[in-house]
Design a protein around this motif. Structure first.
Motif, short mmCIF file in Angstrom:
data_model
loop_
_atom_site.label_atom_id
_atom_site.label_comp_id
_atom_site.label_asym_id
_atom_site.label_seq_id
_atom_site.Cartn_x
_atom_site.Cartn_y
_atom_site.Cartn_z
N UNK A 173 -17.35 -1.93 -5.14
CA UNK A 173 -16.90 -3.16 -5.80
C UNK A 173 -15.62 -3.68 -5.16
N UNK A 174 -14.65 -2.80 -4.86
CA UNK A 174 -13.43 -3.24 -4.20
C UNK A 174 -13.71 -3.79 -2.80
N UNK A 175 -14.67 -3.16 -2.13
CA UNK A 175 -15.03 -3.66 -0.80
C UNK A 175 -15.64 -5.05 -0.88
N UNK A 176 -16.48 -5.26 -1.89
CA UNK A 176 -17.09 -6.59 -2.05
C UNK A 176 -16.02 -7.63 -2.35
N UNK A 177 -15.07 -7.29 -3.22
CA UNK A 177 -13.99 -8.23 -3.57
C UNK A 177 -13.16 -8.55 -2.32
N UNK A 178 -12.87 -7.53 -1.53
CA UNK A 178 -12.07 -7.75 -0.31
C UNK A 178 -12.81 -8.63 0.68
N UNK A 179 -14.12 -8.53 0.69
CA UNK A 179 -14.89 -9.37 1.62
C UNK A 179 -14.90 -10.83 1.20
N UNK A 180 -14.70 -11.07 -0.08
CA UNK A 180 -14.70 -12.46 -0.56
C UNK A 180 -13.30 -13.07 -0.58
N UNK A 181 -12.32 -12.25 -0.81
CA UNK A 181 -10.97 -12.78 -0.95
C UNK A 181 -10.06 -12.03 0.02
N UNK A 182 -9.61 -12.78 1.03
CA UNK A 182 -8.74 -12.18 2.04
C UNK A 182 -7.34 -12.02 1.45
N UNK A 183 -6.72 -10.88 1.74
CA UNK A 183 -5.36 -10.64 1.27
C UNK A 183 -5.27 -10.15 -0.15
N UNK A 184 -6.38 -9.67 -0.72
CA UNK A 184 -6.34 -9.15 -2.09
C UNK A 184 -5.52 -7.86 -2.12
N UNK A 185 -4.67 -7.75 -3.13
CA UNK A 185 -3.82 -6.56 -3.27
C UNK A 185 -4.63 -5.45 -3.93
N UNK A 186 -5.33 -4.68 -3.07
CA UNK A 186 -6.19 -3.61 -3.62
C UNK A 186 -5.41 -2.53 -4.33
N UNK A 187 -4.22 -2.10 -3.83
CA UNK A 187 -3.44 -1.10 -4.60
C UNK A 187 -3.09 -1.58 -5.99
N UNK A 188 -2.80 -2.87 -6.14
CA UNK A 188 -2.50 -3.38 -7.48
C UNK A 188 -3.75 -3.36 -8.35
N UNK A 189 -4.90 -3.69 -7.76
CA UNK A 189 -6.14 -3.66 -8.53
C UNK A 189 -6.48 -2.23 -8.95
N UNK A 190 -6.15 -1.27 -8.09
CA UNK A 190 -6.47 0.12 -8.40
C UNK A 190 -5.65 0.67 -9.57
#
Length: 245
Positions: A176-193
């Motif tokens: 799911x995080x990979x899919x979100x990153x593919x749609x939105x460049x620059x997403x703060x994944x550590x914050x989402x985690x």
């Protein structure tokens, strides 16, 4: 001149005849009236004494026979009581025998029912063992052999399923995080985690989570379908039979 005949009369003889005391006299005595007169008291006394002895003997004999009859009646009564007691005891044992027979019949019926239930339980247990072994082999559970007990198979299966679920959860979140990153460049994944961003109030936070889950229900199902082949093992074929235990 000497008398023509001088004979000494004989004593009278006493004897019993016909159930009576009888006296016999010599014929010569009949001619001696004074002698007869002197003999009469003697005869009367002898007859009275003999009659008294006979009467006393009869009384004693009658008393003895009476006592024997009473003893016989008492003995007969005692044996009658014993016979009645034996009859009562016999009826009691007959009743016990009937109760025992009924108890044996009930025990046999219960045993038959238990045997049927036991056979059914054994059959279900064997079927469960085969199903557990088949599931372990389908999920490639390690450490399970064909001779393993049902308990060891279920424990191994539970551990394996826990690991599989844990792996599926991690895989799903990462995908799911990979899919979100593919749609939105620059997403703060550590914050989402770090998880949800929710209000401080508990009720408002629960309401916000519920709203987010409802919004993600449809898209989440569609996204999860894309990764089912990677996480969920395929179903066994319909015609395949479970392995023998």
């Amino acid at each position: 001149m000497r008398p023509l005949l001088q004979l000494r009369p004989r004593e009278p003889r006493l004897w019993f005849g016909g159930g009576r005391l009888r006296v016999s006299f010599s014929p010569l005595i009949l001619f001696s009236f004074p002698y007869v007169r002197s003999l009469t008291p003697l005869c009367d006394a002898e007859l009275g004494s003999e009659a008294s002895r006979a009467a006393e003997a009869s009384r004693v004999e009658a008393q003895r026979l009476k006592e024997e009859a009473e003893a016989s009646r008492a003995e007969a009564l005692r044996w009658k009581e014993k016979a009645e007691a034996c009859q009562v005891e016999t009826r009691r044992w007959e009743q016990k025998a009937k109760e025992s027979e009924a108890e044996v019949t009930r025990a046999a019926e219960a045993s038959s029912a238990v045997q049927t239930v036991l056979e059914t339980e054994i059959g279900e247990h064997e079927a469960l063992k085969r199903a557990a072994l088949s599931t372990c082999e389908a999920l490639e559970v390690e450490g399970v052999q064909s001779g393993s007990s049902l308990g060891s198979r279920l424990i191994a299966l539970s551990s394996q399923m826990r690991e599989r679920l844990r792996g599926a959860l991690h895989t799903g979140v990462k995908r799911a995080l990979a899919v979100i990153s593919s749609h939105y460049v620059g997403v703060d994944l550590p914050a989402i985690s770090d998880g949800y961003v929710l209000p401080d109030d508990d009720e408002e936070a629960d309401a916000a989570v519920t709203k987010l889950m409802e919004a993600a229900e449809g898209p989440g199902t569609a996204l999860a379908t894309l990764f089912e082949e990677e996480v969920v093992p395929p179903l066994p074929s319909a015609g395949a039979e479970g392995p023998e235990p």
